[in-house]
Design a protein around this motif. Structure first.
Motif, PDB file in Angstrom:
ATOM      1  N   VAL A  44      28.052  34.488  42.686  1.00  0.00           N
ATOM      2  CA  VAL A  44      27.788  35.207  43.931  1.00  0.00           C
ATOM      3  C   VAL A  44      26.528  34.656  44.591  1.00  0.00           C
ATOM      4  CG1 VAL A  44      27.105  37.445  44.920  1.00  0.00           C
ATOM      5  CG2 VAL A  44      28.964  37.338  43.249  1.00  0.00           C
ATOM      6  N   ASP A  45      25.479  34.505  43.802  1.00  0.00           N
ATOM      7  CA  ASP A  45      24.220  34.000  44.350  1.00  0.00           C
ATOM      8  C   ASP A  45      24.397  32.592  44.927  1.00  0.00           C
ATOM      9  OD1 ASP A  45      21.280  34.438  44.735  1.00  0.00           O
ATOM     10  OD2 ASP A  45      21.213  32.622  43.498  1.00  0.00           O
ATOM     11  N   THR A  46      25.090  31.749  44.197  1.00  0.00           N
ATOM     12  CA  THR A  46      25.345  30.385  44.679  1.00  0.00           C
ATOM     13  C   THR A  46      26.162  30.416  45.966  1.00  0.00           C
ATOM     14  OG1 THR A  46      25.271  29.528  42.421  1.00  0.00           O
ATOM     15  CG2 THR A  46      26.368  28.151  44.073  1.00  0.00           C
ATOM     16  N   ALA A  47      27.171  31.257  46.011  1.00  0.00           N
ATOM     17  CA  ALA A  47      28.004  31.367  47.213  1.00  0.00           C
ATOM     18  C   ALA A  47      27.180  31.850  48.403  1.00  0.00           C
ATOM     19  CB  ALA A  47      29.176  32.307  46.947  1.00  0.00           C
ATOM     20  N   LEU A  48      26.282  32.793  48.171  1.00  0.00           N
ATOM     21  CA  LEU A  48      25.440  33.275  49.264  1.00  0.00           C
ATOM     22  C   LEU A  48      24.506  32.177  49.769  1.00  0.00           C
ATOM     23  CD1 LEU A  48      24.628  36.900  48.069  1.00  0.00           C
ATOM     24  CD2 LEU A  48      25.962  36.231  50.081  1.00  0.00           C
ATOM     25  N   ARG A  49      23.937  31.402  48.829  1.00  0.00           N
ATOM     26  CA  ARG A  49      23.068  30.293  49.229  1.00  0.00           C
ATOM     27  C   ARG A  49      23.831  29.256  50.048  1.00  0.00           C
ATOM     28  NH1 ARG A  49      21.365  27.492  44.747  1.00  0.00           N
ATOM     29  NH2 ARG A  49      22.338  28.963  43.359  1.00  0.00           N
ATOM     30  N   ASN A  50      25.112  29.074  49.725  1.00  0.00           N
ATOM     31  CA  ASN A  50      25.946  28.073  50.403  1.00  0.00           C
ATOM     32  C   ASN A  50      26.750  28.651  51.565  1.00  0.00           C
ATOM     33  OD1 ASN A  50      25.067  26.106  48.585  1.00  0.00           O
ATOM     34  ND2 ASN A  50      26.726  26.565  47.150  1.00  0.00           N
ATOM     35  N   ASN A  51      26.509  29.923  51.866  1.00  0.00           N
ATOM     36  CA  ASN A  51      27.236  30.613  52.934  1.00  0.00           C
ATOM     37  C   ASN A  51      28.756  30.545  52.728  1.00  0.00           C
ATOM     38  OD1 ASN A  51      27.175  32.249  55.207  1.00  0.00           O
ATOM     39  ND2 ASN A  51      27.463  30.522  56.602  1.00  0.00           N
ATOM     40  N   ASP A  52      29.167  30.629  51.468  1.00  0.00           N
ATOM     41  CA  ASP A  52      30.588  30.620  51.094  1.00  0.00           C
ATOM     42  C   ASP A  52      31.031  32.074  50.925  1.00  0.00           C
ATOM     43  OD1 ASP A  52      33.094  30.355  49.975  1.00  0.00           O
ATOM     44  OD2 ASP A  52      32.455  28.991  48.370  1.00  0.00           O
ATOM     45  N   ILE A  53      31.375  32.690  52.026  1.00  0.00           N
ATOM     46  CA  ILE A  53      31.661  34.121  52.057  1.00  0.00           C
ATOM     47  C   ILE A  53      32.919  34.472  51.253  1.00  0.00           C
ATOM     48  CG2 ILE A  53      32.097  36.105  53.573  1.00  0.00           C
ATOM     49  CD1 ILE A  53      29.202  34.870  53.603  1.00  0.00           C
ATOM     50  N   GLU A  58      35.189  37.267  46.563  1.00  0.00           N
ATOM     51  CA  GLU A  58      36.042  37.249  45.365  1.00  0.00           C
ATOM     52  C   GLU A  58      35.230  37.532  44.103  1.00  0.00           C
ATOM     53  OE1 GLU A  58      37.924  33.412  45.346  1.00  0.00           O
ATOM     54  OE2 GLU A  58      38.885  33.755  47.279  1.00  0.00           O
ATOM     55  N   SER A  59      34.063  36.923  44.001  1.00  0.00           N
ATOM     56  CA  SER A  59      33.238  37.078  42.801  1.00  0.00           C
ATOM     57  C   SER A  59      32.680  38.493  42.691  1.00  0.00           C
ATOM     58  CB  SER A  59      32.104  36.055  42.792  1.00  0.00           C
ATOM     59  OG  SER A  59      32.636  34.744  42.735  1.00  0.00           O
ATOM     60  N   ILE A  60      32.210  39.057  43.795  1.00  0.00           N
ATOM     61  CA  ILE A  60      31.706  40.436  43.754  1.00  0.00           C
ATOM     62  C   ILE A  60      32.826  41.396  43.386  1.00  0.00           C
ATOM     63  CG2 ILE A  60      30.930  42.357  45.219  1.00  0.00           C
ATOM     64  CD1 ILE A  60      28.816  40.612  46.350  1.00  0.00           C
ATOM     65  N   THR A  61      34.011  41.171  43.934  1.00  0.00           N
ATOM     66  CA  THR A  61      35.151  42.023  43.589  1.00  0.00           C
ATOM     67  C   THR A  61      35.420  41.981  42.079  1.00  0.00           C
ATOM     68  OG1 THR A  61      36.142  41.756  45.775  1.00  0.00           O
ATOM     69  CG2 THR A  61      37.628  42.396  43.970  1.00  0.00           C
ATOM     70  N   ARG A  62      35.329  40.799  41.498  1.00  0.00           N
ATOM     71  CA  ARG A  62      35.566  40.671  40.048  1.00  0.00           C
ATOM     72  C   ARG A  62      34.468  41.369  39.251  1.00  0.00           C
ATOM     73  NH1 ARG A  62      36.850  34.611  38.742  1.00  0.00           N
ATOM     74  NH2 ARG A  62      37.180  35.502  36.680  1.00  0.00           N
ATOM     75  N   VAL A  63      33.213  41.286  39.703  1.00  0.00           N
ATOM     76  CA  VAL A  63      32.128  41.994  39.008  1.00  0.00           C
ATOM     77  C   VAL A  63      32.352  43.499  39.098  1.00  0.00           C
ATOM     78  CG1 VAL A  63      29.645  42.451  38.899  1.00  0.00           C
ATOM     79  CG2 VAL A  63      30.441  40.150  39.423  1.00  0.00           C
ATOM     80  N   ILE A  64      32.743  43.967  40.271  1.00  0.00           N
ATOM     81  CA  ILE A  64      33.010  45.397  40.449  1.00  0.00           C
ATOM     82  C   ILE A  64      34.095  45.850  39.474  1.00  0.00           C
ATOM     83  CG2 ILE A  64      34.057  47.078  42.046  1.00  0.00           C
ATOM     84  CD1 ILE A  64      32.447  45.630  44.294  1.00  0.00           C
ATOM     85  N   ARG A  65      35.134  45.054  39.332  1.00  0.00           N
ATOM     86  CA  ARG A  65      36.218  45.415  38.401  1.00  0.00           C
ATOM     87  C   ARG A  65      35.723  45.416  36.958  1.00  0.00           C
ATOM     88  NH1 ARG A  65      41.781  42.826  39.142  1.00  0.00           N
ATOM     89  NH2 ARG A  65      42.251  44.626  37.841  1.00  0.00           N
ATOM     90  N   THR A 103      26.030  43.257  53.048  1.00  0.00           N
ATOM     91  CA  THR A 103      24.848  42.702  53.720  1.00  0.00           C
ATOM     92  C   THR A 103      24.528  41.260  53.329  1.00  0.00           C
ATOM     93  OG1 THR A 103      23.382  43.542  51.984  1.00  0.00           O
ATOM     94  CG2 THR A 103      23.797  44.996  53.890  1.00  0.00           C
ATOM     95  N   ASN A 104      25.263  40.714  52.351  1.00  0.00           N
ATOM     96  CA  ASN A 104      24.988  39.355  51.857  1.00  0.00           C
ATOM     97  C   ASN A 104      23.549  39.223  51.361  1.00  0.00           C
ATOM     98  OD1 ASN A 104      27.606  38.445  52.443  1.00  0.00           O
ATOM     99  ND2 ASN A 104      27.020  38.032  54.558  1.00  0.00           N
ATOM    100  N   ASP A 105      23.096  40.231  50.622  1.00  0.00           N
ATOM    101  CA  ASP A 105      21.704  40.323  50.180  1.00  0.00           C
ATOM    102  C   ASP A 105      21.550  39.796  48.753  1.00  0.00           C
ATOM    103  OD1 ASP A 105      19.131  41.118  49.400  1.00  0.00           O
ATOM    104  OD2 ASP A 105      19.224  42.943  50.613  1.00  0.00           O
ATOM    105  N   ARG A 106      20.901  38.659  48.628  1.00  0.00           N
ATOM    106  CA  ARG A 106      20.686  38.042  47.314  1.00  0.00           C
ATOM    107  C   ARG A 106      19.716  38.854  46.455  1.00  0.00           C
ATOM    108  NH1 ARG A 106      18.678  32.344  47.975  1.00  0.00           N
ATOM    109  NH2 ARG A 106      18.954  32.310  45.728  1.00  0.00           N
ATOM    110  N   VAL A 107      18.820  39.606  47.080  1.00  0.00           N
ATOM    111  CA  VAL A 107      17.869  40.426  46.324  1.00  0.00           C
ATOM    112  C   VAL A 107      18.625  41.518  45.561  1.00  0.00           C
ATOM    113  CG1 VAL A 107      15.902  42.007  46.505  1.00  0.00           C
ATOM    114  CG2 VAL A 107      15.946  39.905  47.867  1.00  0.00           C
ATOM    115  N   ILE A 108      19.604  42.116  46.201  1.00  0.00           N
ATOM    116  CA  ILE A 108      20.411  43.136  45.529  1.00  0.00           C
ATOM    117  C   ILE A 108      21.197  42.515  44.382  1.00  0.00           C
ATOM    118  CG2 ILE A 108      22.295  44.807  45.780  1.00  0.00           C
ATOM    119  CD1 ILE A 108      21.382  45.203  48.696  1.00  0.00           C
TER     120      ILE A 108
END
Length: 138
Positions: A44-53, A58-65, A103-108
């Protein structure tokens, strides 16, 4: 048209995870869930750094699951205060993941990763005693 989108290293990694799950005791399965969540939060962090929404979503959804359907679902309803506190913490983590996705917040993402890493460390620390109590070999 029908080719795999996985690289050979991804396929090897998947086989390694599948093999780990098959031979795992219940305590180890929770360890694998924590590790999977951590790996995905790095993605997720890498995707946010690369603006790969797309990958971020997909990755956040998998973490949530993992948190909701794995870690939270594995809690013992008769687990008393510890179980209740973990359930509340998992609910907080789920809310934070939804906020990070919105929010695409890497701090969170870093906050959630830190919380899950602390839980993972504690879980690993109790592993030998838990396995012994449950009759599993370490």
């Amino acid at each position: 048209m029908f080719g795999s989108t996985f690289s050979p290293s991804q396929a090897y990694s998947r086989i390694s995870v599948d093999t780990s799950v098959i031979g795992a005791d219940p305590h180890k399965l929770i360890e694998l869930l924590y590790q999977g969540a951590d790996d995905l939060l790095i993605a997720v962090d890498t995707a946010l750094r690369n603006n790969d929404i797309a990958t971020k979503g997909e990755s956040i959804t998998r973490v949530i699951r993992i948190v909701d359907e794995g870690l939270k679902a594995a809690l013992n309803p008769q687990g008393g205060e510890i179980s209740a506190n973990l359930e509340q913490l998992y609910d907080y983590i789920l809310r934070r993941l939804l906020e990070a996705n919105r929010t695409n917040d890497r701090v969170i993402v870093a906050e959630v990763r830190s919380l899950l890493q602390e839980l993972h460390s504690a879980w690993k620390a109790i592993g030998p005693a838990a396995r012994k109590a449950d009759g599993y070999r370490s």
